[in-house]
Design an enzyme around this catalytic site. Structure first.
Site: not given
Ligand code: M6R
Length: 613
Positions: A2, A27, A74, A100-101, A486, A490, A493, A509, A608
């Protein structure tokens, strides 16, 4: 997560809050809302969706207020909806709050309030905290400031809260523990934010609020106290950031802008540290804890997501160059599994935001057990940076796109410097290798520019070909294995395509069962000591009709002939090569996300800065 903003001053608060929320939307973007003090009443406007949806719903209203708070959410407790959007009113309607939290003991607090007859309009922990505060205020007949202080002593969890009180028309009360809060000092005005971006247009003077501090903010007054009601002198710092850094600058998306900024941001990470002529590295953070590093039994790298991938690559590099044991830990696992830490351990925390809750708590715990903390952080003044005993900022500038790009390459640049510096101090690196690696590192900004110039159109075409794929496999060996991880992260996402990163040799495997003519397999196959081996792995995929897309070094005709599509990077020492090979993968993900019509800067469900566990 948030984002929170606040304003007290003499200008109209609403446009300042909306502008600030747009800057903090990275955020979280499940809902947005503002509460404004009109001088007589508290008005709350909130809406599910992005800040633009809030703006539309408020359009045409004449909002006259010079004090207000705003929130972009969020979701944690309760689905994204108008009802669960912040700000919340207290039961009486006399208070409004944003948060926020996470309030971990909210269920206990809620049942106490329910027994007293409280009912709730939302499913959020935040509304519970607000009513808990109001209940204390009413029962103790005390000020809001006092009620917040008392309430927070019982709260378990993380928070930044901003409150408005109908009876205090020119005041915002704010408090923090575990989530970030910055207060900007303007001309007879104050600006509050989760980070400094909402206030950049108005002031460069800021105060970073610490855990367990409470702020009473008025247009011409900032009072800071601890929870024991003792006053604290605000420590005013100057921001070293320009407004242009947080704007798109002609690019369609922040992500694309940030990918294209990398020649400069990598240069900035190296600047003043790597002297390619003298072949010296200056890193005051490493020098500060050199004795600890020399005596360290091991280095533990803690991080999450993309930063964890940077840490994984650093493990390969530090073990190779410095001959120190390195363990790379997901912060979220490390913090809960009672690891054995001693004062001989050095912990490297890698974080773009410097606020990731899991990483923060992991290093707090390790520090209590005597470990030395070295922070590699992008956001100046962030919690992880401040908790670290020493460190090195990455200097990537503000990263707004939710998918990390330039922060990752800046982390790698700094981690290479750390490895080279420590290897030099320890005497574990030959002069010729040291000279070669530092010379190659210095060339990276120029080589990244070449990739962007020459490969952008080629990668667009590759992306167009594979945008409808359902799954992707990313394979790499050695230094390129973290880059395969990575690349896959990417892609998933921002395109929502299922993608897995795997060590190329491990593929047989299990994942090889996925291979058929519909599966694109991305090989990170630059020229290195494993090259022949990865060529064999490519053959194995081709034999099963998989489609091979390869990142190759210039002049590599073997892989070029084998692959269906290639993206080329300049030849460089294999240890440094990941800094180049990741660039085409960032572009590939970006163009596939765009081709699929998605909001690549704000992918669904993500935020983010992950300030909740
Ligand atoms: O701010 P941090 O580097 O600590 O964030 C860690 C992860 O949340 C972050 O890297 C995340 O994985 C990004 N969305 C990756 O693009």
């Amino acid at each position: 997560m948030c984002g929170i903003v606040g304003y007290v001053g003499s200008n109209l608060a609403y446009p300042i809050l909306i502008d600030g929320l747009k800057k903090l939307e990275y955020r979280g973007y499940d809902s947005a809302g503002v509460a404004l003090h009109t001088g007589e009443s508290l008005e709350v406007y909130k809406k599910e969706g992005k800040v633009s949806a809030l703006e539309e719903s408020v359009y045409g209203k004449n909002i006259q207020a010079t004090v207000g708070i705003g929130h972009t959410r969020w979701a944690t407790h309760g689905e994204p909806s108008d009802r669960n959007a912040h700000p919340h009113y207290s039961r009486s309607g006399n208070l409004a709050m944003i948060h926020n939290g996470i309030i971990e003991n909210y269920a206990q607090l809620k049942s106490e309030l329910v027994q007293k007859g409280y009912t709730f309009k939302s499913d959020t922990d935040s509304e519970v905290l607000l009513n808990f505060i109001e209940d204390i205020k009413i029962n103790n007949d005390c000020s809001l400031e006092e009620a917040v202080r008392v309430a927070l002593k019982r709260v378990v969890g993380a928070y930044v809260i901003l409150l408005l009180d109908k009876d205090l028309p020119d005041t915002i009360i704010a408090a923090r523990k575990g989530s970030p809060l910055v207060i900007g000092i303007g001309d007879r005005a104050h600006y509050l934010g989760s980070d400094a971006s909402p206030m950049l247009a108005y002031t460069k003077e800021v105060v970073y609020i610490n855990d367990y501090e409470l702020a009473i903010v008025r247009p011409d007054e900032l009072i800071l106290k601890n929870l024991g009601n003792e006053r604290i002198t605000p420590f005013v710092q100057k921001l070293d950031m320009e407004l242009a850094a947080i704007e798109k600058g002609g690019f369609d998306h922040f992500m694309l802008k940030e990918i294209f900024e990398q020649p400069q941001t990598i240069f900035d990470s190296l600047r003043g540290r790597l002297d390619a002529v003298q072949q010296t590295i200056t890193l005051s953070g490493v020098e500060k804890i050199a004795d600890k590093l020399l005596a360290a039994d091991r280095i533990i790298i803690v991080a999450c997501g993309t930063s964890w991938h940077a840490g994984l690559l650093a493990e390969y590099v530090i073990e190779e160059l410095c001959r120190i044991n390195v363990e790379v830990e997901y912060a979220s696992e490390f913090r809960y599994r009672n690891p054995i830490i001693t004062d001989k351990d050095v912990i490297i925390a890698v974080s773009q935001s410097g606020e990731t809750a899991d990483t923060l708590v992991a290093i707090e715990n390790a520090k209590k057990q005597g470990a030395t903390i070295f922070g590699i952080v992008n956001v100046v003044g962030s919690s992880i940076a401040r908790l670290s005993d020493a460190g090195a900022y990455t200097h990537a500038g503000p990263e707004i796109g939710v998918a990390s790009t330039k922060a990752f390459t800046a982390q790698l640049a700094v981690l290479y410097l750390v490895a080279l510096k420590v290897a030099r101090i320890k005497g574990t690196i030959e002069d010729t290798l040291y000279d070669r690696l530092s010379a190659d590192l210095a060339k990276v900004p120029e080589y990244v520019q070449q990739i962007l110039d020459k490969q952008d159109m080629i990668i667009r075409a590759v992306a167009a070909k594979y945008s409808d794929a359902r799954d992707f496999l990313y394979l790499g060996r050695g230094y390129n294995f973290p880059i395969a991880l990575e690349g896959a992260l990417k892609l998933k996402e921002i395109s929502y395509i299922h993608a897995e990163g795997y060590p190329a040799a491990e593929m047989k495997h299990g994942p090889i069962a996925l291979v058929d003519e519909n599966l694109p397999v991305v090989f990170v196959a630059t020229k290195d000591s494993y090259h022949e081996k990865i060529v064999s792995n490519i053959q194995e995929i081709k034999a099963r009709k998989g489609k091979v897309i390869a990142v190759v070094s210039e002049g590599d005709s073997v892989v070029t002939d084998l692959a269906d599509d290639v993206m080329t990077v300049p030849q460089i020492h294999e240890i440094i090569a990941p800094l180049l090979s990741v660039i085409p993968l960032q572009l590939l993900s970006y163009y596939i996300g765009v081709n699929r019509g998605l909001d690549v800067d704000k992918p669904r469900n993500l935020a983010k800065s992950v300030t909740v566990e």
